[in-house]
Design a protein around this motif. Sequence first.
Motif, PDB file in Angstrom:
ATOM      1  N   TYR A 262       0.819  -1.321   0.123  1.00 47.27           N
ATOM      2  CA  TYR A 262      -0.210   0.067  -0.018  1.00 47.27           C
ATOM      3  C   TYR A 262       1.006   1.288  -0.109  1.00 47.27           C
ATOM      4  CZ  TYR A 262      -2.669   3.862   1.525  1.00 47.27           C
ATOM      5  OH  TYR A 262      -3.288   5.314   1.484  1.00 47.27           O
ATOM      6  N   GLY A 263       0.614   2.208  -0.772  1.00 46.47           N
ATOM      7  CA  GLY A 263       0.929   3.597  -0.784  1.00 46.47           C
ATOM      8  C   GLY A 263       2.252   3.548  -1.436  1.00 46.47           C
ATOM      9  N   ARG A 264       2.870   2.590  -2.163  1.00 48.75           N
ATOM     10  CA  ARG A 264       4.188   2.950  -2.859  1.00 48.75           C
ATOM     11  C   ARG A 264       4.015   3.729  -4.206  1.00 48.75           C
ATOM     12  NH1 ARG A 264       8.810  -0.910  -1.898  1.00 48.75           N
ATOM     13  NH2 ARG A 264       8.447  -1.726  -0.125  1.00 48.75           N
ATOM     14  N   ASP A 265       2.715   3.761  -4.514  1.00 49.09           N
ATOM     15  CA  ASP A 265       2.660   4.472  -6.091  1.00 49.09           C
ATOM     16  C   ASP A 265       1.835   5.930  -5.658  1.00 49.09           C
ATOM     17  OD1 ASP A 265       0.327   3.341  -4.604  1.00 49.09           O
ATOM     18  OD2 ASP A 265      -1.043   3.517  -6.199  1.00 49.09           O
ATOM     19  N   ILE A 266       1.585   6.282  -4.419  1.00 46.71           N
ATOM     20  CA  ILE A 266       1.307   7.611  -3.954  1.00 46.71           C
ATOM     21  C   ILE A 266       2.043   8.253  -2.689  1.00 46.71           C
ATOM     22  CG2 ILE A 266      -1.201   7.146  -4.798  1.00 46.71           C
ATOM     23  CD1 ILE A 266      -2.103   6.757  -1.702  1.00 46.71           C
ATOM     24  N   GLY A 267       3.239   7.791  -2.690  1.00 43.61           N
ATOM     25  CA  GLY A 267       4.141   8.403  -1.641  1.00 43.61           C
ATOM     26  C   GLY A 267       4.031   8.188  -0.246  1.00 43.61           C
ATOM     27  N   THR A 268       3.328   6.996  -0.032  1.00 44.97           N
ATOM     28  CA  THR A 268       3.263   6.885   1.578  1.00 44.97           C
ATOM     29  C   THR A 268       3.254   5.342   1.578  1.00 44.97           C
ATOM     30  OG1 THR A 268       1.703   7.157   3.380  1.00 44.97           O
ATOM     31  CG2 THR A 268       0.821   6.536   1.408  1.00 44.97           C
ATOM     32  N   ASP A 269       2.989   4.901   2.791  1.00 39.61           N
ATOM     33  CA  ASP A 269       3.193   3.447   3.118  1.00 39.61           C
ATOM     34  C   ASP A 269       2.210   2.887   4.024  1.00 39.61           C
ATOM     35  OD1 ASP A 269       4.092   4.096   5.869  1.00 39.61           O
ATOM     36  OD2 ASP A 269       5.956   4.664   5.183  1.00 39.61           O
ATOM     37  N   LEU A 270       2.148   1.548   4.240  1.00 39.60           N
ATOM     38  CA  LEU A 270       1.326   0.730   5.230  1.00 39.60           C
ATOM     39  C   LEU A 270       1.266   1.523   6.606  1.00 39.60           C
ATOM     40  CD1 LEU A 270      -1.207  -1.252   5.376  1.00 39.60           C
ATOM     41  CD2 LEU A 270       0.566  -2.956   5.825  1.00 39.60           C
ATOM     42  N   PRO A 271       2.342   1.318   7.165  1.00 35.67           N
ATOM     43  CA  PRO A 271       2.189   1.978   8.802  1.00 35.67           C
ATOM     44  C   PRO A 271       1.693   3.196   8.919  1.00 35.67           C
ATOM     45  CG  PRO A 271       4.316   1.030   8.311  1.00 35.67           C
ATOM     46  CD  PRO A 271       3.628   0.662   6.902  1.00 35.67           C
ATOM     47  N   THR A 272       1.987   4.207   7.942  1.00 37.83           N
ATOM     48  CA  THR A 272       1.362   5.557   8.049  1.00 37.83           C
ATOM     49  C   THR A 272      -0.251   5.492   8.005  1.00 37.83           C
ATOM     50  OG1 THR A 272       3.297   6.485   6.889  1.00 37.83           O
ATOM     51  CG2 THR A 272       1.152   7.906   6.917  1.00 37.83           C
ATOM     52  N   LEU A 273      -0.533   4.639   6.994  1.00 40.36           N
ATOM     53  CA  LEU A 273      -1.849   4.566   6.999  1.00 40.36           C
ATOM     54  C   LEU A 273      -2.691   3.902   8.370  1.00 40.36           C
ATOM     55  CD1 LEU A 273      -5.012   3.990   5.696  1.00 40.36           C
ATOM     56  CD2 LEU A 273      -4.110   2.144   4.630  1.00 40.36           C
ATOM     57  N   LEU A 274      -2.043   2.884   8.927  1.00 41.35           N
ATOM     58  CA  LEU A 274      -2.554   2.029  10.104  1.00 41.35           C
ATOM     59  C   LEU A 274      -2.401   3.060  11.319  1.00 41.35           C
ATOM     60  CD1 LEU A 274      -0.726  -1.364   9.422  1.00 41.35           C
ATOM     61  CD2 LEU A 274      -3.167  -0.562   9.131  1.00 41.35           C
TER      62      LEU A 274
END
Length: 579
Positions: A262-274
């Motif tokens: 998640y997020g690798r295409d929009i400049g973020t990552d899974l932990p940030t979302l969680l």
Amino acid sequence: MPAASCDSPLEDIEDIMSREDSKPHDRYFSRKSIVPKVRKRNTQKCLQEEDDPPNDSTIPGIQKIWIRTWGCSHNNSDGEYMAGQLAAYGYKITDNPSEADLWLLNSCTVKNPAEDHFRNSIKKAQEEDKKVVLAGCVPQAQPRQDYLKGLSIIGVQQIDRVVEVVEETIKGHSVRLLGQKKSNGKRLGGARLDLPKIRKNPLIEIISINTGCLNACTYCKTKHARGNLASYPIDDLVNRAKQSFQEGVCEIWLTSEDTGAYGRDIGTDLPTLLWKLVEVIPEGAMLRLGMTNPPYILEHLEEMAKILNHPRVYAFLHIPVQSASDSVLMEMKREYCVADFKRVVDFLKDKVPGITIATDIICGFPGETDQDFQDTVKLVKDYKFPSLFINQFYPRPGTPAAKMEQVPAHVKKQRTKDLSQLFHSYNPYDHKIGERQQVLVTEESFDSKFYVAHNQFYEQVLVPKNPMFMGKMVEVDIYESGKHFMKGQPVSSAKVYTPSISKPLAKGEVSGLTEELRHVLKNGSRTKAHVSAETLEESLTSRIGLRMLLALQDGGLKTLSLGLILLALLVAFFMKTHQ
């Protein structure tokens, strides 16, 4: 928990009609002048005495629809969204396929048996003279297959247009929407997350955080359908979670083809979302993470351990290994080695005491030797995974693995049997008898004898069927265990904990409607044929309004031409002013 030219997926193709069909331009603009007929109130009469409209009626919005979904939780979420939009528009969603006018079949392409069930259901629908709309990964990946010819298809990124496809199919047309959603040339995650939905379980919200993946596994057909990674923005996902809790949901599942990417295409990552999601989870509610492949969690191990230790996040993670042979993993193009998988599992088991690790294994992949298989057996013996999904390899058409030299069928079958016997030789929960646990009750068991709950590690605990337990946190003493479950006796002195969330929606109730849409639906979705012409007119007006509001919610009136909008408004005006 994803060729030949005739099998290649179609991209950016919208509204492909059958050759015998008239084109949309011809249908809508061949009639130069359309004048609404004014119906006087005093001359209205009942159209029919029957309670239901005739089965062959082509008036959209009054038919009964049966929806069948196969496959993963992502597919189930898509099915819930399609059901919600159809119900919001006035269609009745039925659990009885025989009484339905149209079957919406939402397919899975992971295994041959799943596609076989899908194909057989299409054949049965045709034998019973049902209208059919197809969805999911099978028609998206290979829309030109012979058994799909002439049938309407809605693509995996087009589920927000299911009402259009169903309408046209009921009228006898064949429509195919297989395009990809893009913004400024960039592929989007899919349909909007704030669409109406009917949750299969009103207490559980399934949220797709991204679609597609970054891998190119040689056995996977899903990649042909879902494509490359496309993630939803964090704000959209957080808002969907908030809305779900406001509707009484007490458990959220995050799903995708690979949540770790998640997020690798929009400049973020899974932990940030969680961490953002954890902020909005009310006390008493829980979050469950979906499947993540080893390569995309290795760099986030520290943060993931902290998140999985959070009291409102299940200490559970699904990490597929597929094989314990590096040579087989290389042929699969899995982009990790067995040591990577072990590193992830060992780290999480150390930092998150009691964590449940679920995994997948494929038996009989092309080129798998006896030694390769024994390495996999040893991995299972060493880790004794409490949740293990064992799959016999099926060559999927159009994948590189289908062209490789295959392991004999009897060998694949025997290896699958041997590994299954090993898995069933140990009981992972025996040592938990006598423990006192907090569990969240969310559903009824298949045999209807118990309620099903889950503890902090997402282990299944069966509790007595006390209606006051549903959707609540209950303290229980574990007194029995089986291969896949424990049984818990509620502690008599313990208080049943009520999460600080709203009363859940009723089963079958449409979720995700704005107050404006709810008003339209409440006051105008009655389309029974026995009612007066006035009521039919009001219902038609309301459905027009609902269609326009749904289009507006989707960021513009892309699905309605300006001429049709003006016509709809004119019809509504005449209906209201000439009563």
